[in-house]
Motif scaffolding. Structure first.
Motif, PDB file in Angstrom:
ATOM      1  N   VAL A   2       0.840  -1.202   0.000  1.00 13.33           N
ATOM      2  CA  VAL A   2       0.000   0.000   0.000  1.00 13.33           C
ATOM      3  C   VAL A   2       0.875   1.252   0.000  1.00 13.33           C
ATOM      4  N   ALA A   3       1.901   1.273   0.861  1.00 14.96           N
ATOM      5  CA  ALA A   3       2.788   2.430   0.926  1.00 14.96           C
ATOM      6  C   ALA A   3       3.492   2.655  -0.403  1.00 14.96           C
ATOM      7  N   ALA A   4       3.944   1.585  -1.042  1.00 12.35           N
ATOM      8  CA  ALA A   4       4.642   1.712  -2.324  1.00 12.35           C
ATOM      9  C   ALA A   4       3.698   2.186  -3.422  1.00 12.35           C
ATOM     10  N   THR A   5       2.442   1.784  -3.350  1.00 16.03           N
ATOM     11  CA  THR A   5       1.452   2.238  -4.337  1.00 16.03           C
ATOM     12  C   THR A   5       1.246   3.744  -4.223  1.00 16.03           C
ATOM     13  N   PHE A   6       1.091   4.239  -3.006  1.00  9.32           N
ATOM     14  CA  PHE A   6       0.954   5.690  -2.813  1.00  9.32           C
ATOM     15  C   PHE A   6       2.223   6.423  -3.246  1.00  9.32           C
ATOM     16  N   GLU A   7       3.371   5.863  -2.906  1.00  9.67           N
ATOM     17  CA  GLU A   7       4.634   6.516  -3.241  1.00  9.67           C
ATOM     18  C   GLU A   7       4.809   6.627  -4.752  1.00  9.67           C
ATOM     19  N   ALA A   8       4.193   5.704  -5.485  1.00 13.70           N
ATOM     20  CA  ALA A   8       4.259   5.745  -6.951  1.00 13.70           C
ATOM     21  C   ALA A   8       3.269   6.739  -7.545  1.00 13.70           C
ATOM     22  N   GLY A   9       2.520   7.447  -6.684  1.00 10.93           N
ATOM     23  CA  GLY A   9       1.570   8.448  -7.163  1.00 10.93           C
ATOM     24  C   GLY A   9       0.233   7.890  -7.577  1.00 10.93           C
ATOM     25  N   ILE A  10      -0.084   6.674  -7.130  1.00  6.22           N
ATOM     26  CA  ILE A  10      -1.332   6.008  -7.497  1.00  6.22           C
ATOM     27  C   ILE A  10      -2.308   6.114  -6.332  1.00  6.22           C
ATOM     28  N   ALA A  11      -3.475   6.706  -6.587  1.00  6.30           N
ATOM     29  CA  ALA A  11      -4.470   6.895  -5.531  1.00  6.30           C
ATOM     30  C   ALA A  11      -5.851   7.048  -6.155  1.00  6.30           C
ATOM     31  N   THR A  12      -6.871   6.846  -5.340  1.00 12.21           N
ATOM     32  CA  THR A  12      -8.251   7.031  -5.782  1.00 12.21           C
ATOM     33  C   THR A  12      -8.625   8.513  -5.712  1.00 12.21           C
ATOM     34  N   ALA A  13      -9.805   8.829  -6.229  1.00 12.03           N
ATOM     35  CA  ALA A  13     -10.198  10.232  -6.417  1.00 12.03           C
ATOM     36  C   ALA A  13     -10.265  11.007  -5.117  1.00 12.03           C
ATOM     37  N   ASP A  14     -10.657  10.371  -4.010  1.00 13.14           N
ATOM     38  CA  ASP A  14     -10.773  11.092  -2.745  1.00 13.14           C
ATOM     39  C   ASP A  14      -9.428  11.627  -2.259  1.00 13.14           C
ATOM     40  N   LEU A  15      -8.336  11.034  -2.741  1.00 14.04           N
ATOM     41  CA  LEU A  15      -6.995  11.484  -2.373  1.00 14.04           C
ATOM     42  C   LEU A  15      -6.339  12.278  -3.497  1.00 14.04           C
ATOM     43  N   GLY A  16      -7.143  12.672  -4.478  1.00 13.01           N
ATOM     44  CA  GLY A  16      -6.616  13.452  -5.587  1.00 13.01           C
ATOM     45  C   GLY A  16      -6.060  12.627  -6.727  1.00 13.01           C
ATOM     46  N   GLY A  17      -6.268  11.319  -6.690  1.00 14.89           N
ATOM     47  CA  GLY A  17      -5.759  10.436  -7.734  1.00 14.89           C
ATOM     48  C   GLY A  17      -6.760  10.180  -8.835  1.00 14.89           C
ATOM     49  N   LEU A  18      -6.395   9.275  -9.728  1.00 19.45           N
ATOM     50  CA  LEU A  18      -7.198   9.031 -10.928  1.00 19.45           C
ATOM     51  C   LEU A  18      -7.691   7.599 -11.069  1.00 19.45           C
ATOM     52  N   VAL A  19      -7.241   6.696 -10.203  1.00 23.33           N
ATOM     53  CA  VAL A  19      -7.573   5.289 -10.413  1.00 23.33           C
ATOM     54  C   VAL A  19      -8.876   4.912  -9.707  1.00 23.33           C
ATOM     55  N   SER A  20      -9.480   3.845 -10.183  1.00 18.73           N
ATOM     56  CA  SER A  20     -10.710   3.324  -9.607  1.00 18.73           C
ATOM     57  C   SER A  20     -10.392   2.396  -8.432  1.00 18.73           C
ATOM     58  N   THR A  21     -11.442   1.930  -7.774  1.00 23.00           N
ATOM     59  CA  THR A  21     -11.274   0.960  -6.686  1.00 23.00           C
ATOM     60  C   THR A  21     -10.532  -0.268  -7.172  1.00 23.00           C
ATOM     61  N   SER A  22     -10.998  -0.818  -8.277  1.00 26.42           N
ATOM     62  CA  SER A  22     -10.403  -2.050  -8.797  1.00 26.42           C
ATOM     63  C   SER A  22      -8.979  -1.824  -9.279  1.00 26.42           C
ATOM     64  N   GLU A  23      -8.713  -0.677  -9.895  1.00 24.45           N
ATOM     65  CA  GLU A  23      -7.353  -0.391 -10.367  1.00 24.45           C
ATOM     66  C   GLU A  23      -6.385  -0.226  -9.197  1.00 24.45           C
ATOM     67  N   PHE A  24      -6.819   0.459  -8.145  1.00 22.09           N
ATOM     68  CA  PHE A  24      -5.958   0.608  -6.973  1.00 22.09           C
ATOM     69  C   PHE A  24      -5.654  -0.761  -6.375  1.00 22.09           C
ATOM     70  N   THR A  25      -6.680  -1.604  -6.283  1.00 18.79           N
ATOM     71  CA  THR A  25      -6.493  -2.944  -5.723  1.00 18.79           C
ATOM     72  C   THR A  25      -5.503  -3.748  -6.553  1.00 18.79           C
ATOM     73  N   GLU A  26      -5.612  -3.669  -7.877  1.00 18.76           N
ATOM     74  CA  GLU A  26      -4.687  -4.394  -8.753  1.00 18.76           C
ATOM     75  C   GLU A  26      -3.254  -3.896  -8.555  1.00 18.76           C
ATOM     76  N   ASN A  27      -3.091  -2.595  -8.353  1.00 21.19           N
ATOM     77  CA  ASN A  27      -1.754  -2.049  -8.117  1.00 21.19           C
ATOM     78  C   ASN A  27      -1.174  -2.552  -6.805  1.00 21.19           C
ATOM     79  N   VAL A  28      -1.992  -2.630  -5.772  1.00 20.15           N
ATOM     80  CA  VAL A  28      -1.521  -3.164  -4.493  1.00 20.15           C
ATOM     81  C   VAL A  28      -1.127  -4.636  -4.656  1.00 20.15           C
ATOM     82  N   ILE A  29      -1.959  -5.394  -5.344  1.00 20.11           N
ATOM     83  CA  ILE A  29      -1.667  -6.821  -5.537  1.00 20.11           C
ATOM     84  C   ILE A  29      -0.372  -7.000  -6.317  1.00 20.11           C
ATOM     85  N   ALA A  30      -0.165  -6.174  -7.340  1.00 19.94           N
ATOM     86  CA  ALA A  30       1.083  -6.270  -8.108  1.00 19.94           C
ATOM     87  C   ALA A  30       2.305  -6.055  -7.224  1.00 19.94           C
TER      88      ALA A  30
END
Length: 369
Positions: free
Chosen positions: A336-364
């Motif tokens: 999760v920390a590495a996902t945020f550090e890469a600039g990946i976040a959902t809209a409530d945090l100012g990001g552009l990815v969806s729920t499912s996209e954020f989850t896929e990034n965490v899983i990766a």
């Protein structure tokens, strides 16, 4: 596999049994996301497989059983080590089924989940007011000033006349001792500092007892530094110097308010994880609500639920003496920390990815070394 009572069990194994309760609103998106992350991380670390036992709560339970928290759900949770719990939207339930406590409160009381552990950690890549904050609020969860949890039967609020409302707050030595021990044991794994929150200058008997008992328990932990703060001063200190605190122990209402404040100061309630636990069972439940206005739109932030699941894995690791479960929990936190550090976040945090996209990034990132 469907059991006789209609509960669904999947991925049966000889590993651990965990419940999964989606709940209302965005719970139907963030709880499955957290479950996917748990399955993936346990596969990566070669940990135990999970037998997931599904149960209903909220609107789905009303549709199926005519009540938001059926006894079949309680019975299902009786037979598991812990569970993922989605939020409830009890304000939107039909009036005829809103007579008792909300489902979350009823479950906490039924299973005596006396400790509510709420971390507040700032993440690189997430804008925050307190970028150095890394603390944990340990909230006594069974009594205090919360009227739905401080009586054996009924609530601690009553109205002797239509124009007078009263409330009873309950603080006991036994409940305070066990939450204090929980806080001090946690501090021993962190920076060895506990802050006791109270209002003994005004509520001298109730929160005064809470303060005195916590100080008594502190004597058993000589390696842990202690201090104490009035709750109003503590709120100000969190804003001004939140990074100075490690573990904060408080009664129910104070802990609830301060943990929401700390969650927002560290970034957002969307990242605020939470674990409700006893000595034998634990419930992972994000600190935020059901957010019905964005439900079903793939926009919800699953971070808090995913991190709550990581907390559950740490708790299970201690209960089962299984270091692989702790390793899995740490791996989720790092992902999760590495996902945020890469600039990946959902809209409530100012990001552009969806729920499912954020989850896929965490899983990766869970799969990365």
């Amino acid at each position: 596999m469907v059991s006789n009572d209609g509960l669904v069990a999947t991925e049966a194994s000889t590993g651990i049994r965990l419940g999964v309760v989606d709940g209302d609103g965005i719970g139907r998106e963030i709880v499955p996301a957290a479950r996917r992350v748990v399955d993936e991380v346990l596969a990566v670390v070669h940990g135990p497989r999970v037998e997931w036992v599904s149960a209903t709560m909220g609107h789905a339970a009303i549709d199926q059983h005519g009540e938001p928290l059926p006894e079949s759900t309680m019975q299902a949770l009786d037979d598991v080590d812990g569970w993922l719990m989605g939020p409830h939207d009890s304000a939107s339930y039909p009036p005829e089924v809103r007579t008792g406590p909300p489902p979350g409160g009823a479950i906490r009381k039924r299973f005596d989940l006396f400790a509510n552990v709420r971390p507040a950690r700032a993440f690189t890549g997430v804008q925050s007011i307190a970028p150095d904050m890394d603390l944990v609020i340990v909230r006594e969860n069974s009594e205090g000033l919360y009227a739905d949890r401080n009586m054996f039967a009924g609530a601690g609020e009553f109205m002797p006349t239509p124009d007078v409302a009263m409330s009873v707050g309950v603080v006991t030595r036994a409940a305070t001792e066990r939450i204090a021990h929980h806080a001090f044991r946690l501090a021993q794994t962190r920076r060895k500092h506990v802050t006791i929150v109270h209002k003994a200058n005004v509520l001298s008997m109730t929160t005064g007892l809470f303060l005195d008992v916590c100080r008594d328990v502190a004597a058993s932990y000589p390696d842990v530094t202690i201090d104490d703060e009035h709750v109003d001063a503590m709120a100000a200190h969190l804003v001004r110097r939140g990074a100075d605190f490690d573990v904060v122990v408080a009664e129910n209402l104070f802990g609830d308010i301060l943990s929401d404040l700390a969650g927002e100061l560290s970034g957002s309630l969307g990242t605020a994880a939470s674990l409700n636990c006893s000595e034998s069972q634990a419930m992972a439940q994000a600190a935020h609500g059901a957010a019905p206005t964005i439900a079903g739109r793939n926009r919800a932030n699953p971070t808090a639920m995913i991190l709550s699941a990581a907390m559950l894995l740490h708790w299970l690791s201690e209960r089962h003496t299984d270091p692989l479960l702790a390793q899995a929990g740490k791996r989720i936190e790092h992902a999760v920390a590495a996902t945020f550090e890469a600039g990946i976040a959902t809209a409530d945090l100012g990001g552009l990815v969806s729920t499912s996209e954020f989850t896929e990034n965490v899983i990766a990132r869970v799969h990365r070394r």
